[in-house]
Every structure is written in structure tokens, then in C-alpha cells.
Design an enzyme around this catalytic site. Structure first.
Site, PDB file in Angstrom:
ATOM      1  N   ILE A 521      17.382  11.146 -30.818  1.00  0.00           N
ATOM      2  CA  ILE A 521      17.694  11.832 -29.664  1.00  0.00           C
ATOM      3  C   ILE A 521      17.397  13.428 -29.574  1.00  0.00           C
ATOM      4  O   ILE A 521      17.851  13.951 -28.462  1.00  0.00           O
ATOM      5  CB  ILE A 521      19.326  11.684 -29.267  1.00  0.00           C
ATOM      6  CG1 ILE A 521      19.958  12.145 -30.382  1.00  0.00           C
ATOM      7  CG2 ILE A 521      19.377  10.234 -29.054  1.00  0.00           C
ATOM      8  CD1 ILE A 521      21.695  12.013 -30.262  1.00  0.00           C
ATOM      9  N   GLY A 524      15.461  19.716 -34.430  1.00  0.00           N
ATOM     10  CA  GLY A 524      15.127  21.181 -34.397  1.00  0.00           C
ATOM     11  C   GLY A 524      14.890  21.701 -35.703  1.00  0.00           C
ATOM     12  O   GLY A 524      14.485  21.132 -36.410  1.00  0.00           O
ATOM     13  N   GLY A 525      15.263  23.125 -36.130  1.00  0.00           N
ATOM     14  CA  GLY A 525      14.804  23.795 -37.108  1.00  0.00           C
ATOM     15  C   GLY A 525      15.703  23.035 -38.563  1.00  0.00           C
ATOM     16  O   GLY A 525      15.093  23.213 -39.427  1.00  0.00           O
ATOM     17  N   PHE A 526      16.739  22.240 -38.029  1.00  0.00           N
ATOM     18  CA  PHE A 526      17.490  21.936 -39.320  1.00  0.00           C
ATOM     19  C   PHE A 526      17.139  20.230 -39.691  1.00  0.00           C
ATOM     20  O   PHE A 526      17.341  19.857 -40.651  1.00  0.00           O
ATOM     21  CB  PHE A 526      19.085  21.652 -39.041  1.00  0.00           C
ATOM     22  CG  PHE A 526      19.614  23.214 -38.983  1.00  0.00           C
ATOM     23  CD1 PHE A 526      19.897  23.686 -40.196  1.00  0.00           C
ATOM     24  CD2 PHE A 526      20.028  23.757 -37.820  1.00  0.00           C
ATOM     25  CE1 PHE A 526      20.272  25.237 -40.223  1.00  0.00           C
ATOM     26  CE2 PHE A 526      20.396  24.919 -37.879  1.00  0.00           C
ATOM     27  CZ  PHE A 526      20.558  25.630 -39.029  1.00  0.00           C
ATOM     28  N   VAL A 529      18.024  14.262 -35.133  1.00  0.00           N
ATOM     29  CA  VAL A 529      19.356  13.928 -34.573  1.00  0.00           C
ATOM     30  C   VAL A 529      19.037  12.582 -34.093  1.00  0.00           C
ATOM     31  O   VAL A 529      18.343  12.379 -33.317  1.00  0.00           O
ATOM     32  CB  VAL A 529      19.825  14.853 -33.600  1.00  0.00           C
ATOM     33  CG1 VAL A 529      21.306  14.446 -33.382  1.00  0.00           C
ATOM     34  CG2 VAL A 529      19.992  16.163 -34.134  1.00  0.00           C
ATOM     35  N   LYS A 543      22.998  14.074 -37.683  1.00  0.00           N
ATOM     36  CA  LYS A 543      21.836  14.856 -37.903  1.00  0.00           C
ATOM     37  C   LYS A 543      21.402  14.770 -39.330  1.00  0.00           C
ATOM     38  O   LYS A 543      22.366  14.992 -40.254  1.00  0.00           O
ATOM     39  CB  LYS A 543      22.357  16.475 -37.716  1.00  0.00           C
ATOM     40  CG  LYS A 543      21.340  17.562 -37.714  1.00  0.00           C
ATOM     41  CD  LYS A 543      21.903  18.962 -37.669  1.00  0.00           C
ATOM     42  CE  LYS A 543      22.373  19.299 -36.304  1.00  0.00           C
ATOM     43  NZ  LYS A 543      21.282  19.177 -35.382  1.00  0.00           N
ATOM     44  N   ASP A 639      22.040  31.963 -34.049  1.00  0.00           N
ATOM     45  CA  ASP A 639      20.981  31.308 -33.381  1.00  0.00           C
ATOM     46  C   ASP A 639      21.430  30.724 -32.013  1.00  0.00           C
ATOM     47  O   ASP A 639      21.283  29.414 -31.704  1.00  0.00           O
ATOM     48  CB  ASP A 639      20.318  30.076 -34.006  1.00  0.00           C
ATOM     49  CG  ASP A 639      18.910  29.461 -33.652  1.00  0.00           C
ATOM     50  OD1 ASP A 639      18.481  30.444 -33.048  1.00  0.00           O
ATOM     51  OD2 ASP A 639      18.594  28.565 -34.099  1.00  0.00           O
TER      52      ASP A 639
END
Length: 859
Positions: A521, A524-526, A529, A543, A639
Site C-alpha cells: 500500500i 518510502g525512505g524506510f 508498507v 512497515k 521529515d
């Protein structure tokens, strides 16, 4: 800011104090001296309020003692409501001096015992007003210092008790020294704590009505009750309604109770007591004393293997005098001088609980008794533990041992063990408890010969290598069931006992919840998800952290312990985590409307109406304000951008990824500059290596606010007719009929010209007014000032949006840097046919401007 006190100047001349002590004034002036001996005929009183309700005196709480304090006293009840030198009493010959520098108290030998802090101007008078507030005044009658701003253990009507303020109990009614109990006001609740451990919250009391999720600014008592107030006093967060009274006080008693009482017909009437169950008081029955029937009156006894020494004073001690209480460490280094070979445990039996358990939660869930014991043995702050047989939950008693709560029905399957230093060989846990020796169990100490130790070391290293190879169960391989139900020995080795951790999920459990990570869904940078469903049918977002910067599970869990204990209506709630081998998963509540960027910048679906945008802006501001000043650990997000603002039902804004910036791998340079943050939202201090503070988040918030107004990215296309077109359409290309627009500069220019309607999302058409746009634009421009000190705090931003604080005007001189950014952006527009995407990326990185997606895949 001190309160300006106005009264006729002639009052200073006609209110001179008669030193005989027979009559008093509400004022005294510099070079005044007082001692109990000097005013002994009037119990040390040297000052009185105009209405006669309060007096100031060099006073001793009990006539048969030798300790004297500078006190403010309620005359009718003789109750001390404030004291100065509570930890440094003087004798009856000790003196208080009032000088132009403030108040000083000296003992009979001339040693300074207490003084007011350094004051900004010369003192012209000391006043005791009709509310009981002792005030130092300057020559303009302005307040320099007030006792109301330095409360001890009592709050009066008319006194505002601020967030982060604390009350500290006295040791007793006769000894005003600071005791072990304290009351603290947070932005959302009132906490009672004993030696750092929470034992009561106002919000959990049945008489408290929680009215709002706003952030509290102060607490006050008045004629109708107790209130936590926010929004400059216009919003009630928590209310305790009480009978009408013309005079009442709220006090933290030496017993540890928080009471609210009114003075009626010459006596005090108690209206509220927290906690209502006296057994919840940490020392209600002394150390390890067992408390029952606390709602009426304490019934104290000693548990098995302990007996009364001086019950209700020092509490209970081991029956076997060869055992002594374990001396807990007072630091976080988890070391102690005690030899681990002398550790043992005394079992206290079943049916017990500990006062702090409902606030701290279990240290570990679903473990066996041996694991629980070894967790406690490995941490010097653990002084005992409670183990629940049915759930396998392990609770700790920390640092200082308090009283136990006894209820054989309520906690019938919960047993307790007290950590002691052993003098003989006790039995292991879980054995027969018919005699004393069977309720003790030591740490097993094995003395190994060097050769045997070497062999075991080789085996142990091999085991670690084998585990590291099969650490992750998310790569499609099938792992043994030990990941969810490890044997006791492996569970012990893999155990993490970091206080405050949220629920820990197993790897298999997460695979089942996400259908083997099937539904992506977001990303991102981490990392990615995935959508998941827990066994209780609640939907979650899982995540998977793929760009992990920290080294190891403990550092990861320490971060999660901080994040998991932060709760606010505008922050995404962390439901739990999974940390096994190299696998790191975070389990969040699921946000039904996704992220703000998808809703705000998309041309598909209904457009966000202005009220929805305003609510999102306000909710985001409240969440940031809480991170910056409302929670125990200040968190700078670093961020803030639309992708990290998630939308729940009714488009309620919730900030995500707060506190995770330390987990990011610094090699993620494609999205992050310097340390962390996203280009286009980075504050100038990132580029100048200046100090990073919460004002960095304020800048990013201002940039997001401008995008909320326009409905487009801050770097977008504008035709010559000034209409804003498709700033997020990936297929758009430059043409002679359009130009690149740096929206923050455009917003500044329209602000200077007062043309606010040109800044709004054209899809809103006429459904928004210039005044509504002006409010958000002015706040946004104030937030993006170049100098961090010129930016408002997020609490001030919330106040401006809510209307409690006047709307500020941005400083033009602090926004001129936007013109430089705008010029660099225009340069990119004019040379569109001469530069390739790589050159554009370099240019925009230098100017701290995010690229339009049509020019580069750099973002």
C-alpha cells in the site's frame, strides 16, 4: 511575563508596617528583616493580605519543634499553603532579609539557606495579595517574582499551574522537606509519581471527565471544580466538577494522595481524593507490606516468607535474617557491586499486584517463569517481579520496593518473587512452597575449567552463526516454529527487556496477518508498507524497514520504546513491532484515506474542500506541537512532508514516521540531504551546517501549508494566464506557453500585494474566501523565515490557527532568500532545452528545490 499590579501610589505611604507586630500591612520594603523571635508574640507573622485571609510568617508547623520556615498561611485554618526554605529550615533566631536583590534567608550563624533567583530589576516592595500570592514588585508595580510561580505542594484558586510544573509532597505535616511523591502536569493529563514511577492518572479517575484532545496549557481550581485548560483558557481538556465553594485548594499530601478540599464553616471538607483506593499508594503499607481493602481503610500484613519489622514505617523484612533486600542500581548502566552468585528470590505467593503495573505494562509477554526470572536477574534496576501463569506476562518491580496490593480473586494466578542477596542455597521457582526454602531460587553459577569454557564458546559462536543465517522469515523460506514459540533456552538468549516496549509480534504472526506481505500500500525512505489484518480483525499497516541505519536489535527496540509510549490523536499509533534476526517490522494503525499527497495532488476523485484542508493543517500542527513539547522525550521529526501526513476517517490528520529518523541508513542520499529530510521541505540550516532544532520542523510545516493552500507541489507549472496546471502530472513538458513557478516566492509576492485568491487551488473555485487563504498563507510564511529564531513554535502556530493568538505578519527581510531560490528555479526554466536530467538534479540540489517529476526521477 509578570502580572502588572495597579494600585494608588499613596498606598505605599499609608501602609507602613508597625514593627511592634500588633498590626500588619500587605507591603514591606527593602532593608526589612524578620525572624520568629522578632515577631514571636504574633507567631512570627510580619505580613498580612488586605482581606486578612492570608499571612506571611517565620513559622514552625508544630510548636514543639525547632524548625522554622518562611511560610504563607491561610489564617482561618492555619494551613501552610506555601513555604520557601522547606529543605533548609532555620531556628527561631534565623532571619529573613528583603533587599533590592530579593529575599534571602540565613541561619543563626549567618549561613545562606535559601534565596529567590536572580531578579531582572530592583525590588521596590514585597506584597501579599488577597489570593495568597507573595509577590516582589518593581518601582512600576510590575511583578518580578511570585510564589504562585514556584508552588510547593498546594494550588490555590486564582493560581495557574503550568504544563511541566510539579508539586512535591512534604515528608510530614511537621517536616516540610521534599518527600518522595510528586504531581506533574503534562499536556494531556495529571500524573502522580513515586520515585519516578507513576501510580495514578487523573484521566483514569471515575470522577474526571475527559472533554477534549487539545493540548493542556495549565491546571486551575475554581468555585466549580478542577480544570485542565488549553487554547488560552478557552478549551476544557479534563474537568472534575465539585460542589460550589468560595475557597478551595488542591494539595499533594505527605501520604501521596492528591486532594481537593473546600473550607466551610471553619473546617476543611474533602471533595476529591486520588487515588481513591489507598492501596494504590506506593508506600501504603511500607516496603513489601501487603495492602487490602484500600477503598475504606488499609489492612496491612506481610506476605509469605516476610514478617513485620515496623509495619507502615519500614514495612516487612525477610523471615530468614541471612537474606537481605537486593541493593538496586540508581543508574542505567545495568551494573551493580553485588556478586551475581549471591542472588536469590523469595516467593511471596499468589494474589498480588504492584502499584505501577497498570501504567508500565509487562516487560515481556508470553514467556515462561525461568525467562522472567533471568530477565530480572540481568538488570540491576529490577528488585522483584510478578508472573502471570495464564498469559506468561512478566512484570517488574523497579529500583525501589513499595507496597503490594492483595486480592486473591482478582490476581489469583499471579505470583510474586522478591530479589534478595542469599545466604544459603534456596530452591528454584515453581517448586513446592510449603516451607521457606522451597520459595527461593538462585541464579545457577557454573564454574568452568578453561578447556571446557573454550569448547562451549566454539559451540555458542556456531549457534549464533546458524541463527544469523536463518534470521529472517520474510524472504520466502520456511523457518521452524521456534520464531513464534522458541524453547526457553533460545527465548532467553534472544530476550530483550527494554522498559516500555509495545506489543511484540512474531515473524510467523506477521506473515499470516499480511498474507505473506501480499498487499503493498505504500513505500518510502524506510521501506515498503503492507496492509494486514490481526487476529482480532483490526486492520493494520505493516512497515518493513529495509534501510536500517542502526546496528542491532537493541538499538531498534530502544527507539521503538520511545515511539510506542507517545500517544496523541494526531500521531499515528504504533500497535507493535517485530524484531527477529535482521527482520524489522513496525505495526501501525491503518489509515483509511492514505497519505495527504495522494489526496491533495491527485486529479482523480473529489477535491479536498477548504474546511478539510484547514482541519488537516490544524491537526498536523497539534501533532507536531505535541512532539516538540508535550511528550516526555522531545522529538524532532526532520521529515515533515505530505507523504508523512496520513488521513484517517473524516480526513483526520495523523503524522507518521516520527522518531524513526535515527533508523535511516545515511546512504539514502537520493531522498535525504545532509542527515535527513526531503528536498523541497529542508530548512536553510541544513545547508549551512547550523544547529538543527524543532524550528526545522516548523519550516517544513510551512512548506506543506503552502501546498495545502495551492493543491499543488511548491514547484509547479504556470501558464502565462497565471492558471496553475498539472503540477504533479508526470507527462507534462515545458512549452513556450508555460513556465516553472516556485510557489513559496509567488506566495510572498501575492502577500505583499494582498492578492490572496490567486494562491488558492483553482479546483475550489469560489468556495473559499480571501480571508481564509490569508490566514494560512501568513502562518506559512512566518514558518519559513530563514532565521530559525524568527519562526514561531508549533504551539504558537496552533494558537494562531485556532484564533487564541493574534495572527502574526511575516518578516519580509527574513524571506528574501526565497527570491534567490526563485531565481535559481527560473534559471532551470530558461535553459530547459539545454540541460539534461542529471544537470537539473545538481542545480536543484544546490538550490534546495524539489524537481518536477516531468524533468527528473531524482525525487
Amino acid at each position: 511575563m509578570g502580572t502588572l499590579l495597579l494600585f494608588p501610589a499613596a498606598a505605599f505611604l499609608c501602609c507602613a508596617l508597625l514593627v511592634s507586630g500588633i498590626s500588619y500591612s500587605e507591603f514591606v520594603y527593602p532593608n526589612f528583616t524578620a525572624s520568629n523571635l522578632q515577631f514571636v508574640e504574633n507567631s512570627g507573622t510580619f505580613l498580612s493580605s488586605r482581606n486578612g485571609s492570608f499571612k506571611a510568617a517565620i513559622f514552625n508547623p508544630r510548636s514543639n519543634q525547632i524548625n522554622f520556615y518562611l511560610c504563607v498561611i491561610h489564617v482561618a485554618s492555619n494551613m501552610i499553603i506555601w513555604s520557601a526554605n522547606r529543605d533548609s529550615p532555620i531556628s527561631n533566631s534565623g532571619k529573613m532579609y528583603l533587599t533590592q536583590e530579593g529575599i534571602s534567608i540565613f541561619d543563626e550563624k549567618g549561613n545562606l539557606k535559601w534565596s529567590t533567583p536572580k531578579i531582572s530589576a530592583r525590588v521596590n516592595a514585597m506584597m501579599l495579595n488577597e489570593l495568597g500570592n507573595l509577590i516582589l514588585l518593581d518601582r512600576y508595580n510590575g511583578s518580578l517574582w511570585e510564589s504562585f510561580h514556584q508552588p510547593t505542594d498546594t494550588i490555590l484558586m486564582g493560581q495557574l499551574f503550568p504544563v511541566s510544573g510539579s508539586l512535591f509532597s512534604a515528608l510530614s505535616n511537621s517536616d516540610l522537606s521534599v518527600g518522595d511523591y510528586n504531581l506533574t502536569l503534562t499536556s494531556s493529563d495529571v500524573l502522580l509519581q513515586w520515585r519516578g514511577q507513576t501510580y495514578w492518572k487523573l484521566s483514569m479517575d471515575q470522577n474526571a471527565f475527559v472533554n477534549s484532545n487539545y493540548m493542556a496549557e495549565y491546571m486551575a481550581v475554581n468555585r466549580t471544580g478542577l480544570y485542565l485548560l488549553g487554547g488560552n483558557g478557552t478549551v476544557v481538556i479534563i474537568q472534575v466538577a465539585l460542589p460550589l465553594s468560595d475557597f478551595r485548594v488542591a494539595s499533594l499530601e505527605s501520604s501521596g494522595h492528591f486532594t481537593i478540599k473546600r473550607f466551610v464553616a471553619g473546617k476543611w471538607v474533602n471533595d476529591f481524593t486520588g487515588p481513591s483506593d489507598s492501596c494504590q499508594i506506593p508506600l501504603s503499607c511500607g516496603r513489601i507490606g501487603s495492602c487490602s481493602d484500600g477503598s475504606v481503610s488499609n489492612t496491612c500484613s506481610c506476605p509469605a516468607n516476610f514478617h513485620s519489622a515496623f509495619l507502615n514505617s519500614t514495612g516487612c523484612v525477610p523471615m530468614d535474617s541471612t537474606y537481605s533486600f537486593y541493593p538496586a542500581c540508581n543508574s542505567t548502566d545495568n551494573t551493580t557491586d553485588s556478586n551475581s552468585s549471591t542472588l536469590s528470590y523469595l516467593k511471596i505467593g499468589y494474589g498480588y499486584n504492584y502499584f505501577s503495573n497498570q501504567f508500565s505494562g509487562p516487560v515481556r509477554e508470553g514467556v515462561n517463569l525461568t525467562v522472567c526470572q533471568n530477565l530480572c536477574s540481568g538488570d540491576c534496576s529490577c528488585t522483584g517481579f510478578l508472573y502471570e501463569d495464564s498469559s506468561g506476562d512478566c512484570y517488574w518491580m523497579r529500583s525501589y520496593l513499595g507496597s503490594l496490593m492483595s486480592d486473591t480473586e482478582r490476581w489469583k494466578d499471579q505470583s510474586g518473587y522478591i530479589k534478595v542477596l542469599a545466604g544459603s542455597s534456596p530452591a528454584k521457582p515453581g517448586g513446592n512452597n510449603n516451607d521457606q526454602s522451597s520459595s527461593k531460587f538462585p541464579l545457577i553459577v557454573i564454574v568452568l575449567l578453561p578447556s571446557t569454557a573454550f569448547v562451549i564458546l566454539i559451540v555458542f559462536l556456531g549457534f549464533l552463526w546458524w541463527r544469523m543465517r536463518g534470521a529472517s522469515c520474510s524472504e520466502g523460506s520456511t523457518k521452524p516454529d521456534r520464531y513464534n514459540n522458541p524453547p526457553p533456552s533460545e527465548e532467553l538468549e534472544d530476550s530483550l527487556h527494554i522498559p516500555g516496549l509495545p506489543k511484540r509480534f512474531g515473524c510467523k504472526e506477521m506473515e499470516a496477518a499480511t498474507d505473506n506481505f501480499r498487499t503493498l500500500i505504500g513505500s518510502g525512505g524506510f521501506g515498503a508498507v503492507y496492509k494486514g489484518t490481526l487476529p482480532d480483525n483490526s486492520v493494520v499497516a505493516v512497515k518493513k524497514i529495509t534501510n536500517l541505519g542502526v546496528q542491532g536489535k537493541r538499538e531498534f527496540c530502544t527507539e521503538i520504546a520511545v515511539i510506542g509510549n507517545i500517544h496523541h490523536v494526531n500521531l499515528v499509533k504504533l500497535r507493535g513491532f517485530c524484531a527477529q534476526g535482521s527482520l524489522r517490522l513496525l505495526v501501525y494503525e491503518y489509515m483509511s484515506h492514505g497519505s495527504l499527497d495522494r489526496v491533495l495532488f491527485s486529479n482523480v476523485g473529489p477535491v479536498l474542500e477548504w474546511q478539510e484542508r484547514f482541519d488537516i493543517a490544524l491537526g498536523t500542527a497539534r501533532g507536531l506541537a505535541y512532539l516538540h513539547g508535550g511528550c516526555q522525550h522531545k522529538i524532532i521529526h526532520c521529515d515533515i512532508k505530505p507523504e508523512n501526513i496520513l488521513l484517517h476517517d473524516n480526513f483526520q490528520a495523523k503524522i507518521s514516521d516520527f522518531g524513526l529518523s535515527k533508523l535511516l541508513n545515511p546512504e539514502q542520499s537520493g531522498l535525504f540531504t545532509t542527515m535527513r529530510g526531503t528536498r523541497g521541505y529542508l530548512a536553510p540550516e541544513w545547508l549551512t551546517n547550523s544547529a538543527i532544532s524543532e524550528k526545522t520542523d516548523v519550516y517544513s510545516y510551512g512548506m506543506v501549508l503552502l501546498e495545502i493552500v495551492s493543491g499543488r507541489k511548491n514547484c509547479l507549472f504556470r501558464t502565462h494566464s497565471h492558471s496553475l496546471e498539472g503540477g504533479d502530472s508526470s507527462g507534462t513538458s515545458l512549452s513556450s506557453g508555460s513556465e516553472l513557478l516556485y510557489f513559496p516566492l509567488f506566495a510572498l509576492e501575492m502577500y505583499e500585494q494582498g492578492r490572496y485568491l490567486e494562491l488558492s487551488d483553482p479546483r475550489l473555485e469560489s468556495r473559499v474566501t480571501a480571508e481564509e487563504i490569508e490566514k494560512l498563507v501568513r502562518v506559512a510564511l512566518c514558518c519559513v523565515h530563514e532565521e530559525p529564531s524568527h519562526r514561531p513554535s508549533m504551539a504558537t502556530v496552533v494558537g494562531m490557527l485556532e484564533g487564541g493568538i493574534p495572527l502574526a505578519h511575516p518578516r519580509i527581510e527574513s524571506l528574501n532568500f526565497l527570491r534567490f531560490y526563485g531565481r535559481r528555479f527560473a534559471e532551470a526554466s530558461t535553459v530547459a532545452g539545454q540541460r539534461n536530467d542529471e544537470e537539473y538534479a545538481l542545480l536543484y540540489a544546490q538550490a534546495n528545490i524539489s524537481l518536477p517529476t516531468s524533468l527528473s526521477g531524482f525525487r
